[in-house]
Design an enzyme around this catalytic site. Structure first.
Site, PDB file in Angstrom:
ATOM      1  N   PRO A 165      -8.185 -37.112  -9.583  1.00 56.14           N
ATOM      2  CG  PRO A 165      -6.254 -37.294  -8.290  1.00 56.14           C
ATOM      3  CD  PRO A 165      -7.636 -37.839  -8.422  1.00 56.14           C
ATOM      4  CG  HIS A 167      21.075  20.132 -16.927  1.00 56.14           C
ATOM      5  ND1 HIS A 167      21.753  19.063 -17.461  1.00 56.14           N
ATOM      6  CD2 HIS A 167      20.458  20.746 -17.968  1.00 56.14           C
ATOM      7  CE1 HIS A 167      21.578  19.036 -18.779  1.00 56.14           C
ATOM      8  NE2 HIS A 167      20.779  20.039 -19.115  1.00 56.14           N
ATOM      9  CB  SER A 226      14.914  12.137  13.153  1.00 47.49           C
ATOM     10  OG  SER A 226      16.167  11.949  13.762  1.00 47.49           O
ATOM     11  CE  LYS A 234      15.802  15.030   8.926  1.00 53.50           C
ATOM     12  NZ  LYS A 234      15.274  13.966   8.072  1.00 53.50           N
ATOM     13  CD  GLU A 270      12.436   8.776   2.499  1.00 54.47           C
ATOM     14  OE1 GLU A 270      12.141   8.013   3.455  1.00 54.47           O
ATOM     15  OE2 GLU A 270      13.065   9.840   2.648  1.00 54.47           O
TER      16      GLU A 270
END
Length: 474
Positions: free
Chosen positions: A139, A197, A327, A333, A340
């Site tokens: 090795p 904004h 949900s 939903k 995310e």
């Protein structure tokens, strides 16, 4: 048959699992570092296999392996050594690399792990006894010939990072950029209101908005290329401190050229081996580009999340694919889960950049950086996360996303910023007074101007044409 065998290193005997290809130094590291349970990434182990193979090629061609030094190898043994290296490179011995990421800072434990596995596998391929105490393919003497952990381990990190950026991240970013560009072109006739904004602004086209997203990803491809290019200089050939002790003067250039040829990446020998051994600035630069890509991906996915909000009480200007129930309590939903997911990936990569920056700054003491295993693991994690999230976002969000022209166009007439196009006709102050009046009265800009005959009918129609507002006018 016993479950263990006894191996020896310079510190004495060690009990090793009977059938393991690794030996004493690997086992010591396993016992010394019971930290996280995270082994080095397989991409880094694979790169170490490629590096060891390139080193064997260089030593063979320089006559070192078969020369007059200690325990020269015959041609068959050299071929078996090279074959064992390629088995590691190809991921055929992945279970043989159990050492924790949080180990010795140079990566010596993992370098010796690779050396031991290649040595024993090469002995086996040559028809010998891999459990023999006297290793005919040693090795240190053969697998690690002309090398130190201090130059080969960072070389492997550079190789692994460059390979995964070129072969995986860049194609994934190109795919996402192409999907966004396709939407931009398809949606170029849809007028919508702009927002600055988070407030109502002048109109633009949905295609222009998505064209900006596409351009962000196209620039990210360039940043990924720059990230790859930051790690093209390889430390190999510097051995322990950069001086090249115990190696041939041509070794570094030959190994770099072999890796470049085999992997189709333009690796080159480091210009200054003392710098290349001691500092990981190239890796810090590389990850800085990855951090910028993460910033872009967070921004794009978050904007798309906002555009898809609703469906009745948000913007709902684009319709995101329904991927799963959103949900546990609200029936029906559906959430922007792919957006995310990507935002979380981006946050992780930004955090990883702090680890890389600190490790590069604080870990480079004199002739060696002692934070290399975590730097390698962290950079490869970032590349992997960016790659997979970009591909998933393209496949499961952008590809099947649809526009909502009705929602886009409905808001245009309501925007008080439509008054901006009257500036050339009546001036800023008078236009501002009209906007304030309409906000209080509830009138649209067009309704008020028609009622008060602010402009002639033709001029008013021209001035308040939303399409004209989306482009410069001579």
């Amino acid at each position: 048959m016993s479950d263990t065998r006894t191996e020896r290193d310079s510190m004495g005997p060690v009990t090793v699992p009977a059938q393991a290809y690794y030996g004493a130094q690997t086992q010591r590291a396993v016992e010394n570092f019971p930290i996280s349970g995270w082994a080095l990434p397989p991409e880094l182990i694979s790169a170490m296999g490629y590096v060891k193979h390139a080193c064997a090629v260089a030593n063979r061609d320089l006559g070192k392996l078969t020369g007059t030094g200690k325990n020269p190898l015959d041609d068959k043994q050299v071929e078996c050594l090279m074959s064992a290296c390629m088995e590691v490179a190809e991921g055929k011995l992945t279970s043989e690399f159990p050492i924790d990421v949080f180990q010795t800072g140079s990566g010596t434990s993992s370098n010796m792990n690779v050396n031991e596995v290649i040595s024993n596998r090469a002995v086996e391929l040559a028809g010998g006894d891999r459990f023999s105490a006297d290793k005919p393919i040693h090795p240190n003497d053969h697998v690690n010939m002309g090398q130190s952990t201090n130059d080969t381990f960072p070389t492997a990190i550079h190789v692994a990072v460059a390979m995964n950026i070129q072969q995986k991240l860049i194609p994934a970013l190109k795919q996402l950029a192409a999907e966004l560009r396709s939407k931009a072109e398809a949606w170029d006739k849809i007028i919508k209101i702009g927002r600055t904004h988070l407030m109502d602004a002048t109109p633009l086209r949905l295609g222009q908005e998505f064209g900006a997203f596409a351009r962000q990803l196209e620039l990210s491809v360039g940043r990924a290329e720059a990230a790859r290019d930051a790690v093209l200089e390889l430390p190999v050939g510097g051995t322990a401190v950069g001086s090249g002790i115990n190696t041939h003067p041509e070794f570094g250039s030959r190994v770099s050229a072999e890796l470049a040829k085999q992997l189709d990446i333009p690796f080159v020998e480091a210009v200054d081996h003392f710098e290349a051994n001691a500092q990981r600035d190239g890796l810090v630069e590389c990850h800085g580009q990855l951090r910028t890509i993460a910033t872009t991906l967070f921004n794009v996915s978050n904007n798309i999340r906002w555009l898809g909000s609703g469906p009745r009480c948000g913007f709902y200007e684009v319709k995101l694919p329904s991927m799963q129930p959103g949900s546990s309590i609200m029936p029906g939903k559906v959430n922007p889960v792919m957006c995310e997911s990507m935002m979380q990936v981006a946050a992780r990569v930004m955090g990883n950049d702090q680890t890389i920056s600190f490790s590069g700054a604080a870990g480079g003491n004199f002739q060696l950086n002692i934070m290399m295993p975590v730097m390698g693991q962290t950079t490869l994690e970032s590349v992997m996360l960016l790659t997979k999230s970009a591909a998933a976002f393209a496949d499961f969000c952008i590809k099947d996303m649809e526009p909502n022209p009705e929602a886009c166009e409905a808001a245009v007439e309501q925007s008080l910023s439509m008054v901006t196009s009257l500036n050339p006709y009546i001036g800023y102050e008078k236009a501002s007074a009209i906007a304030k009046h309409c906000f209080k009265s509830g009138e649209t800009i067009r309704e008020h101007c028609e009622k008060e005959e602010i402009l002639g009918a033709d001029d008013l129609k021209t001035a308040l044409d939303p399409w004209r507002m989306t482009e410069p006018q001579a």
